[in-house]
Design a protein around this motif. Structure first.
Motif, mmCIF file in Angstrom:
data_model
loop_
_atom_site.group_PDB
_atom_site.id
_atom_site.type_symbol
_atom_site.label_atom_id
_atom_site.label_comp_id
_atom_site.label_asym_id
_atom_site.label_seq_id
_atom_site.Cartn_x
_atom_site.Cartn_y
_atom_site.Cartn_z
ATOM 1 N N ALA A 91 19.337 -41.723 -44.483
ATOM 2 C CA ALA A 91 18.391 -40.877 -45.214
ATOM 3 C C ALA A 91 17.106 -41.634 -45.540
ATOM 4 N N LYS A 92 17.238 -42.892 -45.895
ATOM 5 C CA LYS A 92 16.057 -43.691 -46.209
ATOM 6 C C LYS A 92 15.259 -44.015 -44.939
ATOM 7 N N LEU A 93 15.963 -44.252 -43.838
ATOM 8 C CA LEU A 93 15.277 -44.536 -42.580
ATOM 9 C C LEU A 93 14.561 -43.296 -42.056
ATOM 10 N N GLU A 94 15.149 -42.140 -42.248
ATOM 11 C CA GLU A 94 14.476 -40.901 -41.863
ATOM 12 C C GLU A 94 13.199 -40.704 -42.668
ATOM 13 N N ARG A 95 13.268 -41.017 -43.949
ATOM 14 C CA ARG A 95 12.058 -40.907 -44.769
ATOM 15 C C ARG A 95 11.009 -41.920 -44.312
ATOM 16 N N ALA A 96 11.442 -43.127 -43.933
ATOM 17 C CA ALA A 96 10.502 -44.128 -43.421
ATOM 18 C C ALA A 96 9.773 -43.604 -42.183
ATOM 19 N N GLU A 97 10.492 -42.926 -41.300
ATOM 20 C CA GLU A 97 9.843 -42.363 -40.120
ATOM 21 C C GLU A 97 8.850 -41.282 -40.509
ATOM 22 N N GLU A 98 9.196 -40.468 -41.487
ATOM 23 C CA GLU A 98 8.274 -39.433 -41.958
ATOM 24 C C GLU A 98 6.996 -40.045 -42.523
ATOM 25 N N LEU A 99 7.125 -41.244 -43.080
ATOM 26 C CA LEU A 99 5.975 -41.908 -43.702
ATOM 27 C C LEU A 99 5.229 -42.823 -42.735
ATOM 28 N N GLY A 100 5.629 -42.821 -41.462
ATOM 29 C CA GLY A 100 4.831 -43.529 -40.467
ATOM 30 C C GLY A 100 5.506 -44.650 -39.711
ATOM 31 N N ALA A 101 6.768 -44.953 -39.993
ATOM 32 C CA ALA A 101 7.442 -46.019 -39.252
ATOM 33 C C ALA A 101 7.552 -45.633 -37.776
ATOM 34 N N VAL A 102 7.221 -46.560 -36.892
ATOM 35 C CA VAL A 102 7.305 -46.300 -35.456
ATOM 36 C C VAL A 102 8.718 -46.552 -34.933
ATOM 37 N N ALA A 103 9.525 -47.289 -35.714
ATOM 38 C CA ALA A 103 10.911 -47.558 -35.345
ATOM 39 C C ALA A 103 11.687 -47.889 -36.602
ATOM 40 N N THR A 104 12.999 -47.672 -36.554
ATOM 41 C CA THR A 104 13.863 -48.031 -37.678
ATOM 42 C C THR A 104 15.119 -48.702 -37.153
ATOM 43 N N VAL A 105 15.747 -49.481 -38.032
ATOM 44 C CA VAL A 105 16.984 -50.176 -37.695
ATOM 45 C C VAL A 105 17.973 -49.953 -38.827
ATOM 46 N N ASN A 106 19.129 -49.376 -38.512
ATOM 47 C CA ASN A 106 20.199 -49.276 -39.493
ATOM 48 C C ASN A 106 21.016 -50.558 -39.396
ATOM 49 N N ALA A 107 20.870 -51.419 -40.401
ATOM 50 C CA ALA A 107 21.498 -52.741 -40.356
ATOM 51 C C ALA A 107 23.016 -52.671 -40.392
ATOM 52 N N ALA A 108 23.567 -51.522 -40.801
ATOM 53 C CA ALA A 108 25.021 -51.367 -40.833
ATOM 54 C C ALA A 108 25.585 -51.006 -39.475
ATOM 55 N N GLU A 109 24.723 -50.634 -38.541
ATOM 56 C CA GLU A 109 25.197 -50.137 -37.256
ATOM 57 C C GLU A 109 24.861 -51.036 -36.080
ATOM 58 N N VAL A 110 24.252 -52.175 -36.342
ATOM 59 C CA VAL A 110 23.912 -53.107 -35.264
ATOM 60 C C VAL A 110 24.546 -54.460 -35.557
ATOM 61 N N ASP A 111 24.700 -55.273 -34.520
ATOM 62 C CA ASP A 111 25.294 -56.597 -34.700
ATOM 63 C C ASP A 111 24.386 -57.503 -35.513
ATOM 64 N N ASP A 112 23.074 -57.417 -35.245
ATOM 65 C CA ASP A 112 22.126 -58.309 -35.919
ATOM 66 C C ASP A 112 20.774 -57.609 -36.030
ATOM 67 N N PRO A 113 20.377 -57.179 -37.230
ATOM 68 C CA PRO A 113 19.088 -56.498 -37.368
ATOM 69 C C PRO A 113 17.901 -57.379 -37.002
ATOM 70 N N VAL A 114 18.036 -58.690 -37.175
ATOM 71 C CA VAL A 114 16.942 -59.595 -36.811
ATOM 72 C C VAL A 114 16.675 -59.533 -35.310
ATOM 73 N N THR A 115 17.746 -59.574 -34.521
ATOM 74 C CA THR A 115 17.598 -59.470 -33.069
ATOM 75 C C THR A 115 16.961 -58.148 -32.679
ATOM 76 N N GLU A 116 17.370 -57.063 -33.357
ATOM 77 C CA GLU A 116 16.791 -55.752 -33.078
ATOM 78 C C GLU A 116 15.288 -55.761 -33.317
ATOM 79 N N VAL A 117 14.869 -56.363 -34.429
ATOM 80 C CA VAL A 117 13.433 -56.424 -34.736
ATOM 81 C C VAL A 117 12.695 -57.249 -33.698
ATOM 82 N N HIS A 118 13.261 -58.380 -33.294
ATOM 83 C CA HIS A 118 12.615 -59.206 -32.266
ATOM 84 C C HIS A 118 12.492 -58.447 -30.957
ATOM 85 N N ASP A 119 13.488 -57.641 -30.621
ATOM 86 C CA ASP A 119 13.414 -56.849 -29.398
ATOM 87 C C ASP A 119 12.332 -55.776 -29.492
#
Length: 355
Positions: free
Chosen positions: A206-234
């Motif tokens: 819900a918070k990530l959806e709001r971030a997209e509404e406010l202009g985020a070009v991408a979001t990362v759910n840290a609970a659903e990926v192995d490493d959010p840092v790697t996702e951001v670097h990618d």
């Protein structure tokens, strides 16, 4: 008047009848038109932050994100008049120290934190006293009403300072925001308005959806990926230019710093809980090797409010987009209780103090 009173840390909060404040010679009293309910109020209720002086002795009125209308002016106040609609910073300044004289009122040597220190009873109340009114009562320009300004409290104005000034966010830069609560979502909105490509990181869809509404070009759910840092670097092809920790737990702070590429800038806005007590380990060798800057950000100088208000007037910023709901004063305790489980999305605002 009615006010939300902290009688004992971590115990239920009460709405009580108290005497209205009288202005000190240098102060003004404002009728509170709106006051955001912020996680920082939750921290104060929990008894956190004694390690830097933000732990009042109960009983104490909470609330630090107000906007209002001036109803009484002290004898020594020169530039504020009854009837003016004002924004009210939480970081009250003296206007006389060397930092204030050099445009750094937000870190005034004689700083008083509204709602966090006994010297400044808070704004979950029908009226609030503002010391040094000529400095700390910021008149709203025509075209910005108190309802709009109610979304400009601590979270919004702090994020503005963090992005526009401390982070110096520029066009085309990759900005990653870790923690999409009120501060984080404000940072997303403001960084987007400054021309950045913003990535939001959080655990709640819900918070990530709001971030997209406010202009985020991408979001990362840290609970659903192995490493959010790697996702951001990618996503950023090697690391962000600017990172923001808007929550301040060890995980988000470390992930934010690790999300940066060489020469990146980390902006620390969130403050710790009693678990960390202000101390979090950081990868200092990596900071050196990558020439990473670590920058703190507190509040916003009253003297720099006009530039933020100008962006609101022009339509580039819209604090009302962050307001999730409005409540009355009797709902404030329950709203703070919900923050224990991080259940708040966006900014709740109390705008009814006499029900």
């Amino acid at each position: 008047m009615q006010a939300v009173v902290l009688e004992e840390f971590r115990e239920p909060l009460d709405v009580q009848e108290l005497e209205r404040p009288d202005p000190e010679p240098h102060g003004v009293v404002a009728a509170v038109e709106g006051c955001g309910v912020c996680r920082s109020d939750w921290h104060c209720w929990q008894g956190d932050w004694d390690w830097f002086g933000y732990r009042p002795e109960p009983p104490h009125i909470l609330g630090h994100e107000p906007t209002g209308t001036v109803v009484e002016v002290g004898d020594d106040v020169e530039n504020v008049e009854e009837g003016q609609e004002i924004a009210i910073p939480f970081n009250f300044a003296c206007g006389k120290c060397s930092l204030c004289r050099n445009g750094r009122e937000n870190i005034c040597e004689n700083h008083i934190g509204l709602g966090f220190m006994n010297e400044a009873p808070g704004a979950f109340a029908e009226e609030v006293h503002i010391p040094n009114g000529d400095i700390n009562a910021v008149p709203l320009p025509d075209g910005i009403d108190v309802e709009t300004a109610a979304g400009c409290g601590c979270r919004f104005m702090t994020s503005y300072h963090g992005m526009a000034h401390q982070g110096d966010v520029g066009n085309g830069e990759d900005v990653v925001v870790h923690g999409c609560g009120g501060i984080g979502l404000s940072a997303v909105h403001i960084a987007n308005a400054l021309g950045a490509n913003v990535i939001g990181v959080d655990l709640m869809d819900a918070k990530l959806e709001r971030a997209e509404e406010l202009g985020a070009v991408a979001t990362v759910n840290a609970a659903e990926v192995d490493d959010p840092v790697t996702e951001v670097h990618d996503i950023t092809n090697g690391g962000a230019d600017v990172s923001v920790d808007a929550l301040e737990i060890e995980t988000t702070c470390r992930n934010a710093v690790d999300s940066l590429g060489n020469g990146g800038r980390h902006v620390q806005i969130g403050l710790t809980t009693s678990d960390e007590r202000g101390e979090i380990p950081l990868p200092t060798d990596e900071i050196v090797a990558k020439e990473i800057e670590v920058i703190g950000s507190l509040g916003l100088q009253p003297s720099r409010y006009p530039e933020m208000l100008d962006m609101i007037q022009s339509g580039k910023l819209d604090p009302t987009a962050l307001v999730e709901k409005t409540i009355d004063i009797h709902q404030v305790p329950d709203e703070l209780e919900a923050m224990t489980d991080f259940d708040t999305v966006g900014i709740p605002v109390c705008n009814d103090f006499s029900s």
